[in-house]
Design a protein around this motif. Structure first.
Motif, PDB file in Angstrom:
ATOM      1  N   THR A 155      -9.996  31.992  -6.142  1.00  0.00           N
ATOM      2  CA  THR A 155     -11.242  32.260  -6.866  1.00  0.00           C
ATOM      3  C   THR A 155     -12.404  31.645  -6.079  1.00  0.00           C
TER       4      THR A 155
ATOM      5  N   MET B 154     -14.378  29.497  -7.422  1.00  0.00           N
ATOM      6  CA  MET B 154     -14.364  28.075  -7.783  1.00  0.00           C
ATOM      7  C   MET B 154     -13.359  27.302  -6.937  1.00  0.00           C
TER       8      MET B 154
ATOM      9  N   LEU C  58     -15.047  26.612  -3.664  1.00  0.00           N
ATOM     10  CA  LEU C  58     -16.019  25.521  -3.785  1.00  0.00           C
ATOM     11  C   LEU C  58     -15.312  24.171  -3.915  1.00  0.00           C
TER      12      LEU C  58
ATOM     13  N   PHE D 111     -24.915  27.950 -10.546  1.00  0.00           N
ATOM     14  CA  PHE D 111     -23.955  28.471 -11.520  1.00  0.00           C
ATOM     15  C   PHE D 111     -23.435  27.329 -12.399  1.00  0.00           C
TER      16      PHE D 111
ATOM     17  N   GLU E 286     -27.470  27.688  -3.713  1.00  0.00           N
ATOM     18  CA  GLU E 286     -27.145  29.110  -3.844  1.00  0.00           C
ATOM     19  C   GLU E 286     -28.301  29.898  -3.246  1.00  0.00           C
TER      20      GLU E 286
ATOM     21  N   ASN F 268     -27.776  31.625  -9.703  1.00  0.00           N
ATOM     22  CA  ASN F 268     -27.197  32.177 -10.917  1.00  0.00           C
ATOM     23  C   ASN F 268     -27.439  31.163 -12.027  1.00  0.00           C
TER      24      ASN F 268
ATOM     25  N   ASP G  49     -23.935  28.983  -1.043  1.00  0.00           N
ATOM     26  CA  ASP G  49     -23.181  29.924  -1.875  1.00  0.00           C
ATOM     27  C   ASP G  49     -23.957  31.241  -1.904  1.00  0.00           C
TER      28      ASP G  49
ATOM     29  N   THR H  55     -23.002  34.151  -3.109  1.00  0.00           N
ATOM     30  CA  THR H  55     -22.395  35.114  -4.041  1.00  0.00           C
ATOM     31  C   THR H  55     -23.386  36.149  -4.559  1.00  0.00           C
TER      32      THR H  55
ATOM     33  N   SER I  80     -17.989  34.178  -3.758  1.00  0.00           N
ATOM     34  CA  SER I  80     -17.007  34.547  -4.769  1.00  0.00           C
ATOM     35  C   SER I  80     -16.682  36.010  -4.512  1.00  0.00           C
TER      36      SER I  80
ATOM     37  N   SER J  26     -14.750  37.740  -6.226  1.00  0.00           N
ATOM     38  CA  SER J  26     -14.623  38.397  -7.531  1.00  0.00           C
ATOM     39  C   SER J  26     -15.875  39.206  -7.855  1.00  0.00           C
ATOM     40  N   LYS J  27     -16.981  38.858  -7.235  1.00  0.00           N
ATOM     41  CA  LYS J  27     -18.271  39.453  -7.588  1.00  0.00           C
ATOM     42  C   LYS J  27     -18.558  40.662  -6.698  1.00  0.00           C
TER      43      LYS J  27
ATOM     44  N   GLY K  13     -11.221  36.240  -6.401  1.00  0.00           N
ATOM     45  CA  GLY K  13     -11.032  35.685  -5.066  1.00  0.00           C
ATOM     46  C   GLY K  13     -12.251  34.906  -4.631  1.00  0.00           C
TER      47      GLY K  13
HETATM   48  C1  LIG Z   1     -19.016  33.470 -10.196  1.00  0.00           C
HETATM   49  C2  LIG Z   1     -19.595  32.516  -9.260  1.00  0.00           C
HETATM   50  C3  LIG Z   1     -18.799  31.545  -8.650  1.00  0.00           C
HETATM   51  C4  LIG Z   1     -17.350  31.372  -8.987  1.00  0.00           C
HETATM   52  O1  LIG Z   1     -16.586  32.461  -8.575  1.00  0.00           O
HETATM   53  P1  LIG Z   1     -15.201  32.847  -9.292  1.00  0.00           P
HETATM   54  O2  LIG Z   1     -14.605  33.826  -8.346  1.00  0.00           O
HETATM   55  O3  LIG Z   1     -15.544  33.427 -10.623  1.00  0.00           O
HETATM   56  O4  LIG Z   1     -14.405  31.590  -9.423  1.00  0.00           O
HETATM   57  C5  LIG Z   1     -19.399  30.687  -7.759  1.00  0.00           C
HETATM   58  N1  LIG Z   1     -20.704  30.779  -7.459  1.00  0.00           N
HETATM   59  C6  LIG Z   1     -21.497  31.712  -8.025  1.00  0.00           C
HETATM   60  C7  LIG Z   1     -22.934  31.766  -7.636  1.00  0.00           C
HETATM   61  C8  LIG Z   1     -20.969  32.612  -8.946  1.00  0.00           C
HETATM   62  O5  LIG Z   1     -21.780  33.511  -9.506  1.00  0.00           O
END
Ligand SMILES: *Cc1c(COP(=O)(O)O)cnc(C)c1O
Length: 415
Positions: free
Chosen positions: A83, A85, A88, A109, A151, A155, A180, A182, A202, A204-205, A215
């Motif tokens: 993930t 997280m 990080l 975040f 970031e 977020n 970060d 993301t 991230s 996942s996003k 991921g």
């Molecule tokens: C969602 C997010 C994360 C964490 O990512 P996951 O894949 O959900 O663990 C970290 N940083 C930012 C800015 C995010 O939006």
């Protein structure tokens, strides 16, 4: 051959790697362990020769995804995690020690903010600053400062850190600069453009993009020379000193902490990533259209979106991200509109956490992700009670505007 463009490179990456049968996708490798016919070779791989031993430290499928992320980020190496997280956590815990000092943006975040509190419990001092202003980062510097974390676009408040200024400051002081990315994704700007040492995504996003896989990734840009960093173990002080930090993150973060991405998820994320640029183009234009619509709506008090000229960091965002501003909007409804009532009237948009999905998602931030941290810390982070976090997807623009328009029109109004 000259270097291909962002998407060309991505979609042709696997078959150019000359896979066994000319596959266009790197296969999904399910093996947990990798066997050798020569015991010396087995030992050599354990001692650092490229290869695979146990899937907790990676598989050919995760390695292929890592290579793609490295290309997208214009970096020099990537390690993937289960993930964002986990990425990080591995970065902070493997590079910082008790007694060190970390400077972080206070616009981050919620779960990352909570993770920083865990670091404080472990004896790592954390100072939260308004990182939109490099002077505030500079003021927070101490003799034991090791790392600065921001970031790109925060977020959920959408503040844009002084990415270039902080990059210069970190370079001057030999500090590790962790960005970060993301919310911007490498398609808006690769992290090395800001002199980041390490870039976190991230997966996942936006990069995965389809709401079907978690991921995370850490990419090293090759701009930081780890010879100057005191916390690298002797075992990882080998070879090119620009790689030491990532090697330690991989060994400690994957091998010891075990937050490993599975091959199945790596495949899903790699397939999703092929359309990153296409999806982001649509996501960014939907977000801008929705921001413009909501900004002039009488039941809306304020819209936070870097694409609006009133946003305090609009100019730098336009310059750094090529006039693309991402898919996240913060919206403050007028006090007299009931937030929950308004959300319940949406018919298209999904009420869900997450962002960077093909679907537009909306969440009352203070009551959900930021609930646990309480009103004081929320106020410090700039998240009022009526704050809606909207993440635009790839739907047709008119449907999104109509959905929010109808929900707001039907919401009782005592203004
Ligand atoms: C969602 C997010 C994360 C964490 O990512 P996951 O894949 O959900 O663990 C970290 N940083 C930012 C800015 C995010 O939006």
């Amino acid at each position: 051959m000259s270097k291909s463009g962002f998407t060309t490179q991505l979609v042709h990456h696997d078959h150019r790697a000359h896979l066994q049968h000319g596959e266009i996708h790197q296969p999904i490798h399910p093996s947990t362990e990798y066997a050798y016919t020569d015991a010396r070779e087995l030992a050599a791989v354990f001692q650092g020769k490229p290869g695979y031993t146990y899937a907790r430290q990676g598989t050919p499928t995760t390695a292929s995804l890592e290579a793609k992320i490295t290309e997208m980020e214009e970096g020099q190496g990537t390690v993937t995690f289960a993930t964002g997280m986990a990425a990080l956590t591995a970065t902070f815990l493997t590079l910082l020690r008790s007694g060190d000092h970390l400077i972080s943006s206070r616009y981050i975040f919620g779960n990352t903010n909570s993770l920083l509190m865990t670091l404080e419990n472990l004896g790592i001092a954390v100072t939260l600053v308004d990182a939109t202003d490099v002077a505030q980062v500079e003021t927070a510097l101490k003799a034991n400062t090791r790392m600065v974390f921001v970031e790109t676009i925060a977020n959920p408040g959408t503040q844009v850190a002084d990415l270039e200024g902080i990059g210069r400051l970190c370079a001057q002081h030999g500090l590790v600069y962790v960005v970060d990315s993301t919310l911007s994704s490498p398609w808006l700007a690769p992290g090395r453009r800001f002199q980041a040492s390490l870039v976190i995504n991230s997966l996942s996003k936006h990069i995965g993009g389809h709401g079907n896989a978690l991921g995370g990734a850490v990419t090293q840009t090759g701009l930081y020379d780890w010879r100057h960093y005191p916390n690298i173990h002797d075992a990882y002080r080998k070879g090119d000193s620009h790689n030491w930090g990532l090697l330690q993150i991989k060994k400690k973060g994957l091998r010891d902490m075990g937050g490993t991405l599975s091959s199945d998820m790596a495949h899903r994320i790699a397939a999703g990533a092929e359309t990153l640029a296409l999806r982001m183009t649509r996501i960014c234009s939907n977000a801008l259209a929705l921001a413009r619509f909501l900004e002039q709506h009488p039941k809306v008090q304020k819209v936070h979106y870097p694409g609006l000229p009133v946003h305090p960091q609009h100019d730098r965002a336009a310059r750094w991200f090529g006039n693309r501003f991402g898919g996240l909007l913060g919206v403050e409804l007028h006090d007299s509109v009931d937030v929950f009532d308004c959300l319940n009237r949406l018919r298209v948009v999904a009420l869900a956490t997450h962002l960077g999905d093909n679907r537009t998602l909306v969440l009352p931030a203070a009551h959900t992700i930021y609930y646990e941290m309480g009103p004081e810390r929320r106020a410090l982070m700039g998240i009022p009670d009526g704050f809606l976090r909207i993440s635009t997807g790839i739907e047709d623009e008119a449907d999104l505007i109509a959905d929010f328009g109808n929900a707001l029109a039907e919401s009782p109004w005592q203004g």
